[in-house]
Write an enzyme that holds these catalytic residues in place. Structure first.
Site, PDB file in Angstrom:
ATOM      1  N   SER A 182       0.796  -1.222   0.000  1.00 42.77           N
ATOM      2  CA  SER A 182       0.000   0.000   0.000  1.00 42.77           C
ATOM      3  C   SER A 182       0.826   1.268   0.000  1.00 42.77           C
ATOM      4  O   SER A 182       0.340   2.312  -0.427  1.00 42.77           O
ATOM      5  CB  SER A 182      -0.962  -0.005   1.193  1.00 42.77           C
ATOM      6  OG  SER A 182      -0.274  -0.241   2.402  1.00 42.77           O
ATOM      7  N   HIS A 210      -5.346  -2.968  -2.950  1.00 41.56           N
ATOM      8  CA  HIS A 210      -4.961  -1.990  -3.971  1.00 41.56           C
ATOM      9  C   HIS A 210      -4.871  -2.586  -5.374  1.00 41.56           C
ATOM     10  O   HIS A 210      -4.499  -1.900  -6.319  1.00 41.56           O
ATOM     11  CB  HIS A 210      -3.628  -1.338  -3.591  1.00 41.56           C
ATOM     12  CG  HIS A 210      -3.709  -0.660  -2.256  1.00 41.56           C
ATOM     13  ND1 HIS A 210      -4.225   0.590  -2.089  1.00 41.56           N
ATOM     14  CD2 HIS A 210      -3.412  -1.114  -1.010  1.00 41.56           C
ATOM     15  CE1 HIS A 210      -4.213   0.907  -0.794  1.00 41.56           C
ATOM     16  NE2 HIS A 210      -3.719  -0.114  -0.125  1.00 41.56           N
ATOM     17  N   LYS A 245     -11.839   1.380  -1.946  1.00 38.01           N
ATOM     18  CA  LYS A 245     -10.781   2.000  -2.739  1.00 38.01           C
ATOM     19  C   LYS A 245     -11.225   2.033  -4.203  1.00 38.01           C
ATOM     20  O   LYS A 245     -12.102   2.817  -4.525  1.00 38.01           O
ATOM     21  CB  LYS A 245      -9.475   1.263  -2.476  1.00 38.01           C
ATOM     22  CG  LYS A 245      -9.019   1.584  -1.041  1.00 38.01           C
ATOM     23  CD  LYS A 245      -7.924   0.737  -0.483  1.00 38.01           C
ATOM     24  CE  LYS A 245      -7.601   1.256   0.923  1.00 38.01           C
ATOM     25  NZ  LYS A 245      -7.047   0.244   1.802  1.00 38.01           N
TER      26      LYS A 245
HETATM   27  C1  LIG Z   1      -7.006   0.146   3.278  1.00 32.99           C
HETATM   28  C2  LIG Z   1      -6.467  -1.205   3.556  1.00 32.99           C
HETATM   29  C3  LIG Z   1      -7.132  -2.079   4.417  1.00 32.99           C
HETATM   30  C4  LIG Z   1      -8.293  -1.639   5.252  1.00 32.99           C
HETATM   31  O1  LIG Z   1      -9.464  -1.574   4.503  1.00 32.99           O
HETATM   32  P1  LIG Z   1     -10.643  -0.613   4.984  1.00 32.99           P
HETATM   33  O2  LIG Z   1     -11.801  -1.042   4.192  1.00 32.99           O
HETATM   34  O3  LIG Z   1     -10.182   0.776   4.702  1.00 32.99           O
HETATM   35  O4  LIG Z   1     -10.829  -0.853   6.461  1.00 32.99           O
HETATM   36  C5  LIG Z   1      -6.664  -3.367   4.512  1.00 32.99           C
HETATM   37  N1  LIG Z   1      -5.562  -3.776   3.851  1.00 32.99           N
HETATM   38  C6  LIG Z   1      -4.873  -2.939   3.045  1.00 32.99           C
HETATM   39  C7  LIG Z   1      -3.659  -3.438   2.338  1.00 32.99           C
HETATM   40  C8  LIG Z   1      -5.299  -1.623   2.885  1.00 32.99           C
HETATM   41  O5  LIG Z   1      -4.606  -0.794   2.125  1.00 32.99           O
END
Ligand SMILES: *Cc1c(COP(=O)(O)O)cnc(C)c1O
Length: 396
Positions: A182, A210, A245
């Site tokens: 990330s 991602h 995302k």
């Molecule tokens: C953003 C993220 C999460 C958390 O997900 P949310 O839906 O924002 O709680 C988990 N793992 C990774 C790699 C992330 O980037």
């Protein structure tokens, strides 16, 4: 007498301030495309994870609106009581079909999915083997599980294999990794990792927060990107992806073998000790899946923007490690420099977040540039010009 609460936490926050580690929120609303209003100021943002620009998509907004009109705005209870709606049921089936795995389970947040699923899969006496750059919620899930944790250097397959061999005596072995890291944007070599798991009788838990929507055929994510046949691996692989995302809405899902998913329904505490997500969210996500698949131009635009960004960054004195995703880091090193460059961009109306420890390792503070299909080529050119100006006039 215990110390006064102000005397404890006031100085603790001041200490963060002194180390340039205090974080501040801005009040942000979306304007148009990649423009946002942040604390009342318009800013061109390279800050969110809305990689496909779907958070403002009319079809998703309309689906949420209709979902609210039909089902109301709250799920009212845990999915195991009465919080599992027809929308959630349909969404889970569509998610499973989308990624080509037998069954899927929807969670209200990615954090909850990882923090709940990992302790359901392994416990004391099991081995959990984790990449050093894994997301914080995978680490929290690992801690909650009480399994024996081994952290291997980032993407180091030889070290991963050594850890698997060392864990031979464990009852279960679970390898956990981000599919797209990330804060770096690089990828985990999933086919090799899966082969190691085969060889050493382990399971592979992949967090594709991602990659989902961005990589692979029709945005199906990292499994599709690597061409790993999902039927062959559904017995070894547990796939997790988030939906706040690229999918533009909220929540996450875990997909895999039916037996695994059914076990998570029974044992993932974050799943059933929490109120279900509103059905309108599930409706927005159902619309999102259709758009992700149908509007392939969004992924093409991302690729074009990334190529343009990389050539612009080449003129800068700071390293921009290769990335194969919508995330492009610019390594600045120390916290102060990262904050100064962020401020220099801010003064030019551009918002790129500075990422500091503990989110990234000490000494690797960076700007995390995230691209979106909502950006234009002009936006990217503006960013590169502003960075060049910031680098030519090093802050005092
Ligand atoms: C953003 C993220 C999460 C958390 O997900 P949310 O839906 O924002 O709680 C988990 N793992 C990774 C790699 C992330 O980037």
């Amino acid at each position: 007498m215990p110390p006064d609460i102000h005397d404890v936490f006031g100085p603790a926050v001041a200490a963060l301030d002194a180390q340039q580690l205090r974080r501040h929120r801005r009040v942000v609303s979306a304007l148009d495309g990649a423009m946002v209003q942040a604390d009342g100021q318009p800013r061109l943002a390279f800050a969110g994870n809305d990689y496909l620009g779907l958070s403002q998509h009319p079809a998703l907004i309309e689906a949420a609106r209709q979902g609210a009109a039909r089902y109301g705005v709250g799920a009212t209870a845990s999915p195991l009581i009465c919080g599992h709606s027809p929308s959630h049921e349909a969404l889970e089936q569509e998610l499973a079909r989308f990624v080509g795995l037998p069954r899927a389970l929807y969670f209200y947040a990615g954090y909850a999915a990882n923090a709940g699923a990992i302790p359901a899969l392994v416990e004391r006496g099991d081995a959990l083997i984790s990449d050093a750059l894994n997301h914080a919620c995978l680490i929290d899930g690992a801690r909650l599980s009480r399994a024996d944790l081994t952290v291997y250097p980032h993407n180091d397959l030889a070290a991963l294999e050594r850890a698997l061999i060392a864990a031979r005596g464990a009852r279960r072995r679970l390898v956990v990794a981000d599919a797209v890291f990330s804060m770096d944007g690089d990828l985990a070599p999933l086919p090799e990792m899966l082969a190691l798991c085969e060889r050493h009788d382990a399971w592979l838990y992949v967090d594709d927060a991602h990659g989902f929507g961005v990589l692979g055929d029709g945005g199906r994510g990292s499994l599709s990107h690597w061409g790993v046949p999902t039927d062959a691996m559904s017995s070894r692989l547990i796939y997790m992806a988030t939906l706040g995302k690229a999918a533009g809405v909220a929540g996450a899902f875990i997909a895999g073998a039916p037996a695994v998913i059914e076990w998570l329904v029974q044992k993932a505490r974050t799943f059933f000790f929490a109120t279900g997500a509103p059905p309108m969210i599930a409706e927005a996500l159902r619309a999102s899946l259709q758009v992700i698949e149908a509007e392939g131009w969004r992924r093409e635009r991302l690729l074009q923007l990334h190529t343009r960004l990389v050539s612009g960054l080449a003129a800068l004195p700071w390293p921009a490690p290769a990335s194969q995703s919508a995330i492009q880091p610019l390594l600045l090193g120390d916290n102060g420099t990262a904050l100064q460059v962020m401020a220099a961009l801010d003064a030019q109306g551009i918002w790129v977040p500075a990422i500091r420890p503990p989110t990234v390792p000490d000494g690797t503070a960076r700007l995390r540039i995230s691209l979106s299909a909502a950006h234009t080529s002009d936006d990217v050119d503006q960013l590169c010009a502003a960075l060049l100006a910031a680098s030519a006039r090093p802050p005092v």
